[in-house]
Write a protein that holds these residues in place. Structure first.
Motif, PDB file in Angstrom:
ATOM      1  N   GLU A 184       0.820  -1.223   0.000  1.00 15.29           N
ATOM      2  CA  GLU A 184       0.000   0.000   0.000  1.00 15.29           C
ATOM      3  C   GLU A 184       0.850   1.267   0.000  1.00 15.29           C
ATOM      4  N   LYS A 185       1.872   1.302   0.830  1.00 11.37           N
ATOM      5  CA  LYS A 185       2.628   2.536   1.040  1.00 11.37           C
ATOM      6  C   LYS A 185       3.968   2.577   0.316  1.00 11.37           C
ATOM      7  N   GLY A 186       4.497   1.410  -0.031  1.00 10.89           N
ATOM      8  CA  GLY A 186       5.839   1.350  -0.591  1.00 10.89           C
ATOM      9  C   GLY A 186       6.854   1.232   0.525  1.00 10.89           C
ATOM     10  N   ALA A 187       7.970   0.600   0.213  1.00  8.48           N
ATOM     11  CA  ALA A 187       8.992   0.342   1.228  1.00  8.48           C
ATOM     12  C   ALA A 187       9.570   1.620   1.809  1.00  8.48           C
ATOM     13  N   ALA A 188       9.732   2.640   0.984  1.00 10.02           N
ATOM     14  CA  ALA A 188      10.341   3.884   1.462  1.00 10.02           C
ATOM     15  C   ALA A 188       9.437   4.612   2.456  1.00 10.02           C
ATOM     16  N   ALA A 189       8.134   4.546   2.234  1.00 10.13           N
ATOM     17  CA  ALA A 189       7.203   5.305   3.074  1.00 10.13           C
ATOM     18  C   ALA A 189       6.697   4.535   4.282  1.00 10.13           C
ATOM     19  N   VAL A 190       6.828   3.220   4.249  1.00  4.92           N
ATOM     20  CA  VAL A 190       6.288   2.435   5.360  1.00  4.92           C
ATOM     21  C   VAL A 190       7.095   2.671   6.634  1.00  4.92           C
ATOM     22  N   ARG A 191       6.375   2.728   7.739  1.00  4.09           N
ATOM     23  CA  ARG A 191       7.015   2.878   9.042  1.00  4.09           C
ATOM     24  C   ARG A 191       6.777   1.607   9.845  1.00  4.09           C
ATOM     25  N   MET A 192       7.675   1.322  10.743  1.00  6.34           N
ATOM     26  CA  MET A 192       7.502   0.151  11.600  1.00  6.34           C
ATOM     27  C   MET A 192       6.188   0.254  12.368  1.00  6.34           C
ATOM     28  N   ALA A 193       5.808   1.478  12.734  1.00  2.55           N
ATOM     29  CA  ALA A 193       4.549   1.684  13.453  1.00  2.55           C
ATOM     30  C   ALA A 193       3.349   1.281  12.591  1.00  2.55           C
ATOM     31  N   ASP A 194       3.430   1.494  11.267  1.00  2.00           N
ATOM     32  CA  ASP A 194       2.347   1.094  10.365  1.00  2.00           C
ATOM     33  C   ASP A 194       2.168  -0.423  10.371  1.00  2.00           C
TER      34      ASP A 194
ATOM     35  N   ILE B 112       7.959  -5.282  17.163  1.00  2.00           N
ATOM     36  CA  ILE B 112       8.466  -5.431  15.793  1.00  2.00           C
ATOM     37  C   ILE B 112       9.976  -5.149  15.772  1.00  2.00           C
ATOM     38  N   LEU B 113      10.388  -4.076  16.429  1.00  2.00           N
ATOM     39  CA  LEU B 113      11.810  -3.723  16.464  1.00  2.00           C
ATOM     40  C   LEU B 113      12.639  -4.795  17.177  1.00  2.00           C
ATOM     41  N   TYR B 114      12.090  -5.391  18.225  1.00  2.00           N
ATOM     42  CA  TYR B 114      12.792  -6.434  18.964  1.00  2.00           C
ATOM     43  C   TYR B 114      13.127  -7.613  18.042  1.00  2.00           C
ATOM     44  N   HIS B 115      12.160  -7.992  17.216  1.00  2.00           N
ATOM     45  CA  HIS B 115      12.346  -9.152  16.341  1.00  2.00           C
ATOM     46  C   HIS B 115      13.190  -8.860  15.094  1.00  2.00           C
ATOM     47  N   PHE B 116      13.092  -7.641  14.580  1.00  2.00           N
ATOM     48  CA  PHE B 116      13.746  -7.363  13.302  1.00  2.00           C
ATOM     49  C   PHE B 116      14.847  -6.309  13.373  1.00  2.00           C
ATOM     50  N   GLY B 117      14.833  -5.469  14.361  1.00  2.00           N
ATOM     51  CA  GLY B 117      15.883  -4.459  14.516  1.00  2.00           C
ATOM     52  C   GLY B 117      15.711  -3.262  13.604  1.00  2.00           C
ATOM     53  N   ARG B 118      15.896  -3.462  12.328  1.00  2.00           N
ATOM     54  CA  ARG B 118      15.820  -2.348  11.373  1.00  2.00           C
ATOM     55  C   ARG B 118      14.793  -2.665  10.294  1.00  2.00           C
ATOM     56  N   LYS B 119      14.339  -1.615   9.650  1.00  2.00           N
ATOM     57  CA  LYS B 119      13.334  -1.782   8.601  1.00  2.00           C
ATOM     58  C   LYS B 119      13.883  -2.594   7.437  1.00  2.00           C
ATOM     59  N   ASP B 120      15.119  -2.365   7.037  1.00  2.00           N
ATOM     60  CA  ASP B 120      15.656  -3.115   5.904  1.00  2.00           C
ATOM     61  C   ASP B 120      15.732  -4.607   6.211  1.00  2.00           C
ATOM     62  N   ARG B 121      16.023  -4.955   7.452  1.00  2.00           N
ATOM     63  CA  ARG B 121      16.053  -6.368   7.851  1.00  2.00           C
ATOM     64  C   ARG B 121      14.640  -6.953   7.846  1.00  2.00           C
TER      65      ARG B 121
ATOM     66  N   TRP C 280       9.357  -7.540  -3.903  1.00  2.00           N
ATOM     67  CA  TRP C 280      10.638  -7.842  -4.551  1.00  2.00           C
ATOM     68  C   TRP C 280      11.274  -6.573  -5.105  1.00  2.00           C
ATOM     69  N   THR C 281      10.517  -5.816  -5.883  1.00  2.00           N
ATOM     70  CA  THR C 281      11.094  -4.643  -6.534  1.00  2.00           C
ATOM     71  C   THR C 281      11.554  -3.617  -5.506  1.00  2.00           C
ATOM     72  N   GLN C 282      10.805  -3.469  -4.431  1.00  2.00           N
ATOM     73  CA  GLN C 282      11.164  -2.482  -3.421  1.00  2.00           C
ATOM     74  C   GLN C 282      12.385  -2.923  -2.625  1.00  2.00           C
ATOM     75  N   VAL C 283      12.489  -4.199  -2.337  1.00  2.00           N
ATOM     76  CA  VAL C 283      13.651  -4.690  -1.590  1.00  2.00           C
ATOM     77  C   VAL C 283      14.902  -4.655  -2.473  1.00  2.00           C
ATOM     78  N   LEU C 284      14.766  -5.035  -3.732  1.00  2.00           N
ATOM     79  CA  LEU C 284      15.917  -5.014  -4.630  1.00  2.00           C
ATOM     80  C   LEU C 284      16.447  -3.598  -4.855  1.00  2.00           C
ATOM     81  N   ALA C 285      15.598  -2.595  -4.744  1.00  2.00           N
ATOM     82  CA  ALA C 285      16.001  -1.208  -4.980  1.00  2.00           C
ATOM     83  C   ALA C 285      16.816  -0.627  -3.823  1.00  2.00           C
ATOM     84  N   GLN C 286      16.823  -1.297  -2.683  1.00  2.00           N
ATOM     85  CA  GLN C 286      17.555  -0.793  -1.523  1.00  2.00           C
ATOM     86  C   GLN C 286      19.013  -1.232  -1.555  1.00  2.00           C
ATOM     87  N   ARG C 287      19.833  -0.505  -0.799  1.00  2.00           N
ATOM     88  CA  ARG C 287      21.219  -0.935  -0.599  1.00  2.00           C
ATOM     89  C   ARG C 287      21.217  -1.955   0.531  1.00  2.00           C
ATOM     90  N   HIS C 288      22.058  -2.986   0.378  1.00  2.00           N
ATOM     91  CA  HIS C 288      22.098  -4.050   1.379  1.00  2.00           C
ATOM     92  C   HIS C 288      23.527  -4.325   1.807  1.00  2.00           C
TER      93      HIS C 288
END
Length: 185
Positions: A10-20, A32-41, A92-100
């Motif tokens: 709905e929002k796209g990877a760039a706009a999504v917040r962990m709170a959403d 959510i942060l406890y389990h994943f740490g960062r949004k990219d993870r 897929w497209t949103q994750v591939l567009a990020q730096r890892h």
């Protein structure tokens, strides 16, 4: 994971917040942060989970298929996005567009290689049983997956060329034409 996929679509990877994602999942942001740490993870984990689910469904369908040709049809069906807003492919497209980092690149490489491995297994079975022509498996796989990726981008973009024919039919026809054993029409 399902909540995350929905919010990301709905929002796209760039706009999504962990709170959403937390709100959609009925959890706290801290959980959510406890389990994943960062949004990219989180995005990588959601993608890996989504792929595992897709591959399980593909495996079940492929096990019921009567021939390598039917498995090839299923592979194309499962690879291509179902429609312009396909949540899995959007992820897929949103994750591939990020730096890892190296760990993230390793996860993505394993996921991408999973497609190649599944296609090569189908091709090998078809070749060995005489259903498919003798092809250079690694080279054919690279070309086939590159074609499917390009078609997927077209579908996700909503290119008008796919309004009167299906990307699935186009891809399957191209693959079958090359895989047709000599002397078979």
């Amino acid at each position: 994971m399902r909540a995350a996929i929905g919010v990301i679509a709905e929002k796209g990877a760039a706009a999504v917040r962990m709170a959403d994602i937390a709100a959609r999942a009925g959890m706290s942001t801290g959980h959510i942060l406890y389990h994943f740490g960062r949004k990219d993870r989180l995005l990588l984990e959601v993608l890996a989970w989504s792929q595992a689910d897709l591959w399980a469904r593909f495996g079940e369908a492929a096990d019921r298929a009567a021939s390598p040709d039917e498995r090839l049809d299923l592979f194309v069906r499962f690879y291509l996005p179902r429609h312009r807003g396909d949540e899995r492919y959007a992820l897929w497209t949103q994750v591939l567009a990020q730096r890892h980092d190296e760990a993230g690149r390793r996860i993505l490489t394993e996921l991408l290689d999973g497609w190649d491995e599944r296609l090569e297994a189908i091709l090998r079975e078809g070749r060995d049983s005489g259903h498919f022509a003798e092809v250079d498996l690694p080279e054919f796989t690279v070309r086939a997956v590159a074609m499917l990726s390009g078609l997927s981008e077209d579908v996700m973009f909503g290119r008008s060329r796919w309004q009167h024919t299906s990307a699935h039919a186009f891809a399957l026809s191209a693959l079958r034409r090359e895989l047709r054993p000599a002397g078979r029409e």
